[in-house]
Design a protein around this motif. Structure first.
Motif, PDB file in Angstrom:
ATOM      1  N   GLU A   1       0.811  -1.332  -0.047  1.00  0.00           N
ATOM      2  CA  GLU A   1       0.014  -0.167   0.143  1.00  0.00           C
ATOM      3  C   GLU A   1       0.857   1.245  -0.040  1.00  0.00           C
ATOM      4  OE1 GLU A   1      -4.105   1.237   2.012  1.00  0.00           O
ATOM      5  OE2 GLU A   1      -2.774   0.372   3.313  1.00  0.00           O
ATOM      6  N   ARG A   2       0.433   2.282  -0.828  1.00  0.00           N
ATOM      7  CA  ARG A   2       1.157   3.558  -0.597  1.00  0.00           C
ATOM      8  C   ARG A   2       0.853   4.276   0.373  1.00  0.00           C
ATOM      9  NH1 ARG A   2       1.507   6.591  -6.500  1.00  0.00           N
ATOM     10  NH2 ARG A   2      -0.440   7.866  -5.372  1.00  0.00           N
ATOM     11  N   ASP A   3       1.848   5.282   0.879  1.00  0.00           N
ATOM     12  CA  ASP A   3       1.221   5.864   1.967  1.00  0.00           C
ATOM     13  C   ASP A   3       0.709   7.084   1.267  1.00  0.00           C
ATOM     14  OD1 ASP A   3       2.348   7.053   4.987  1.00  0.00           O
ATOM     15  OD2 ASP A   3       2.027   8.609   3.407  1.00  0.00           O
TER      16      ASP A   3
ATOM     17  N   LEU B   1       0.513  -8.644 -11.161  1.00  0.00           N
ATOM     18  CA  LEU B   1      -0.305  -7.856 -11.657  1.00  0.00           C
ATOM     19  C   LEU B   1      -0.588  -6.644 -10.725  1.00  0.00           C
ATOM     20  CD1 LEU B   1      -2.923 -10.665 -12.052  1.00  0.00           C
ATOM     21  CD2 LEU B   1      -1.131 -10.092 -13.789  1.00  0.00           C
ATOM     22  N   ASP B   2      -0.585  -5.461 -11.219  1.00  0.00           N
ATOM     23  CA  ASP B   2      -1.214  -4.202 -10.912  1.00  0.00           C
ATOM     24  C   ASP B   2      -1.702  -3.405 -11.920  1.00  0.00           C
ATOM     25  OD1 ASP B   2      -1.647  -2.116  -9.168  1.00  0.00           O
ATOM     26  OD2 ASP B   2       0.027  -2.400  -8.098  1.00  0.00           O
ATOM     27  N   PRO B   3      -3.031  -2.976 -11.510  1.00  0.00           N
ATOM     28  CA  PRO B   3      -3.595  -2.194 -12.659  1.00  0.00           C
ATOM     29  C   PRO B   3      -2.937  -0.978 -13.135  1.00  0.00           C
ATOM     30  CG  PRO B   3      -5.335  -2.409 -10.965  1.00  0.00           C
ATOM     31  CD  PRO B   3      -3.996  -3.337 -10.654  1.00  0.00           C
TER      32      PRO B   3
ATOM     33  N   LEU C   1       0.289   1.694 -12.474  1.00  0.00           N
ATOM     34  CA  LEU C   1       1.842   1.643 -12.280  1.00  0.00           C
ATOM     35  C   LEU C   1       2.121   3.334 -12.475  1.00  0.00           C
ATOM     36  CD1 LEU C   1       4.688   0.159 -12.279  1.00  0.00           C
ATOM     37  CD2 LEU C   1       4.772   0.538 -14.816  1.00  0.00           C
ATOM     38  N   ALA C   2       2.125   3.995 -11.178  1.00  0.00           N
ATOM     39  CA  ALA C   2       2.331   5.261 -11.017  1.00  0.00           C
ATOM     40  C   ALA C   2       3.793   5.634 -11.209  1.00  0.00           C
ATOM     41  CB  ALA C   2       1.449   5.774  -9.864  1.00  0.00           C
ATOM     42  N   THR C   3       4.290   5.902  -9.764  1.00  0.00           N
ATOM     43  CA  THR C   3       5.837   6.017  -9.729  1.00  0.00           C
ATOM     44  C   THR C   3       6.693   4.800 -10.164  1.00  0.00           C
ATOM     45  OG1 THR C   3       5.855   5.362  -7.305  1.00  0.00           O
ATOM     46  CG2 THR C   3       5.122   7.693  -7.811  1.00  0.00           C
ATOM     47  N   GLY C   4       6.040   3.644  -9.805  1.00  0.00           N
ATOM     48  CA  GLY C   4       6.682   2.409 -10.120  1.00  0.00           C
ATOM     49  C   GLY C   4       7.329   1.931  -8.680  1.00  0.00           C
ATOM     50  N   GLY C   5       6.986   2.584  -7.531  1.00  0.00           N
ATOM     51  CA  GLY C   5       7.447   2.194  -6.384  1.00  0.00           C
ATOM     52  C   GLY C   5       7.076   0.833  -5.825  1.00  0.00           C
ATOM     53  N   SER C   6       5.607   0.698  -6.032  1.00  0.00           N
ATOM     54  CA  SER C   6       5.154  -0.505  -5.610  1.00  0.00           C
ATOM     55  C   SER C   6       5.628  -1.830  -6.417  1.00  0.00           C
ATOM     56  CB  SER C   6       3.477  -0.401  -5.784  1.00  0.00           C
ATOM     57  OG  SER C   6       2.849   0.683  -5.093  1.00  0.00           O
ATOM     58  N   ALA C   7       5.553  -1.582  -7.594  1.00  0.00           N
ATOM     59  CA  ALA C   7       5.963  -2.701  -8.565  1.00  0.00           C
ATOM     60  C   ALA C   7       7.672  -2.848  -8.654  1.00  0.00           C
ATOM     61  CB  ALA C   7       5.867  -2.205 -10.197  1.00  0.00           C
TER      62      ALA C   7
HETATM   63  C1  PRP Z   1      -2.123   1.864  -6.086  1.00  0.00           C
HETATM   64  C2  PRP Z   1      -2.131   0.949  -7.359  1.00  0.00           C
HETATM   65  C3  PRP Z   1      -0.849   0.343  -7.139  1.00  0.00           C
HETATM   66  C4  PRP Z   1       0.050   1.509  -6.854  1.00  0.00           C
HETATM   67  C5  PRP Z   1       0.720   2.373  -7.859  1.00  0.00           C
HETATM   68  O1  PRP Z   1      -2.332   0.898  -4.825  1.00  0.00           O
HETATM   69  O2  PRP Z   1      -3.158  -0.280  -7.389  1.00  0.00           O
HETATM   70  O3  PRP Z   1      -0.556  -0.742  -6.354  1.00  0.00           O
HETATM   71  O4  PRP Z   1      -1.055   2.417  -5.795  1.00  0.00           O
HETATM   72  O5  PRP Z   1       1.489   3.516  -7.249  1.00  0.00           O
HETATM   73  P1  PRP Z   1       3.213   3.404  -7.598  1.00  0.00           P
HETATM   74  O6  PRP Z   1       3.364   3.081  -8.780  1.00  0.00           O
HETATM   75  O7  PRP Z   1       3.387   5.055  -7.332  1.00  0.00           O
HETATM   76  O8  PRP Z   1       3.472   2.875  -6.130  1.00  0.00           O
HETATM   77  P2  PRP Z   1      -2.727   1.523  -3.748  1.00  0.00           P
HETATM   78  O9  PRP Z   1      -1.550   1.749  -2.569  1.00  0.00           O
HETATM   79  O10 PRP Z   1      -3.837   2.696  -3.587  1.00  0.00           O
HETATM   80  O11 PRP Z   1      -3.560   0.300  -2.746  1.00  0.00           O
HETATM   81  P3  PRP Z   1      -4.712  -0.662  -3.368  1.00  0.00           P
HETATM   82  O12 PRP Z   1      -4.245  -1.491  -4.403  1.00  0.00           O
HETATM   83  O13 PRP Z   1      -4.922  -1.205  -2.064  1.00  0.00           O
HETATM   84  O14 PRP Z   1      -5.634   0.297  -3.667  1.00  0.00           O
END
Ligand code: PRP
Length: 197
Positions: free
Chosen positions: A91-93, A117-119, A121-127
């Motif tokens: 989860e992103r802060d 899988l993650d719909p 890809l914003a900053t790419g931090g989570s991926a």
């Molecule tokens: C959203 C999204 C990605 C992430 C993308 O998840 O589903 O996992 O943010 O952002 P990033 O590329 O900058 O890391 P979120 O943290 O909102 O959690 P959720 O899936 O529980 O909604």
């Protein structure tokens, strides 16, 4: 895919329509992803003779980045019945946009390849955090794939440093992130819109 995505982007699309179009789009994303895996063939008998026909890809798992990617999971399981599934809770802060991992569960026997899988890809931090987790499990970058719906240019660039760019599948690449690190134009929070949060 673009027709489905247009409905998803529309702020007036309600939960039912969002789910219907997301599910259709996810089927196509699954197909686009699975053709990138090495082809496996099996012997088959046709009426006039024998043939080596393509078999569903084996030795692969999908890894759901909770929570939004649950929306994509069904289409992959539909394409490959018996597909092993791993889970990473990330989860992103909301203030810093930095990801933190809160949950992991993987198949006991790890397949040779992993599709993240993650719909979104914003900053790419989570991926990136998910790729790091897979690397710790022993996966080489060449064994890791990523499938999403929208990638921001920034996230696409960041993930391309970690896995081969050709292993990244998305329906669209959007140009920007806003001050809250949300994809612009994007479609908002995928998880909230799919699950009606
Ligand atoms: C959203 C999204 C990605 C992430 C993308 O998840 O589903 O996992 O943010 O952002 P990033 O590329 O900058 O890391 P979120 O943290 O909102 O959690 P959720 O899936 O529980 O909604």
């Amino acid at each position: 895919m673009q027709a489905y995505l247009s409905v998803l982007r529309d702020r007036n699309t309600g939960v039912a329509e969002f789910r219907r179009n997301s599910d259709q789009l996810a089927r196509r994303l699954a197909a686009e992803t699975l053709v990138k895996l090495p082809t496996v063939r099996r012997e088959s008998e046709t009426p006039p003779g024998d043939a080596a026909v393509p078999a569903p890809p084996g030795d692969v798992m999908v890894v759901v980045i909770l929570r939004a990617a649950l929306a994509l999971l069904g289409s992959f399981m539909e394409a490959i019945p018996g597909l092993p599934v791993g889970f990473i809770g990330i989860e992103r802060d909301e203030l810093t946009a930095r990801p933190h991992s809160y949950y992991q569960k993987f198949p006991r026997v790890l397949p040779g390849r992993a599709i993240l899988l993650d719909p979104m890809l914003a900053t790419g931090g989570s991926a990136g955090l998910a790729v790091a987790t897979l690397r710790q499990l022993g996966y080489a970058p060449e064994s890791i794939y990523f499938t999403g719906v929208i990638a921001a240019q920034e996230g696409f660039r960041a993930l391309s440093q970690l896995i081969p760019p050709s292993h990244i599948t998305a329906a669209a690449i959007d140009p920007a992130l806003d001050h809250q690190k949300c994809i612009v134009p994007g479609l908002g929070d995928y998880g909230d819109r799919y699950f009606g949060t």
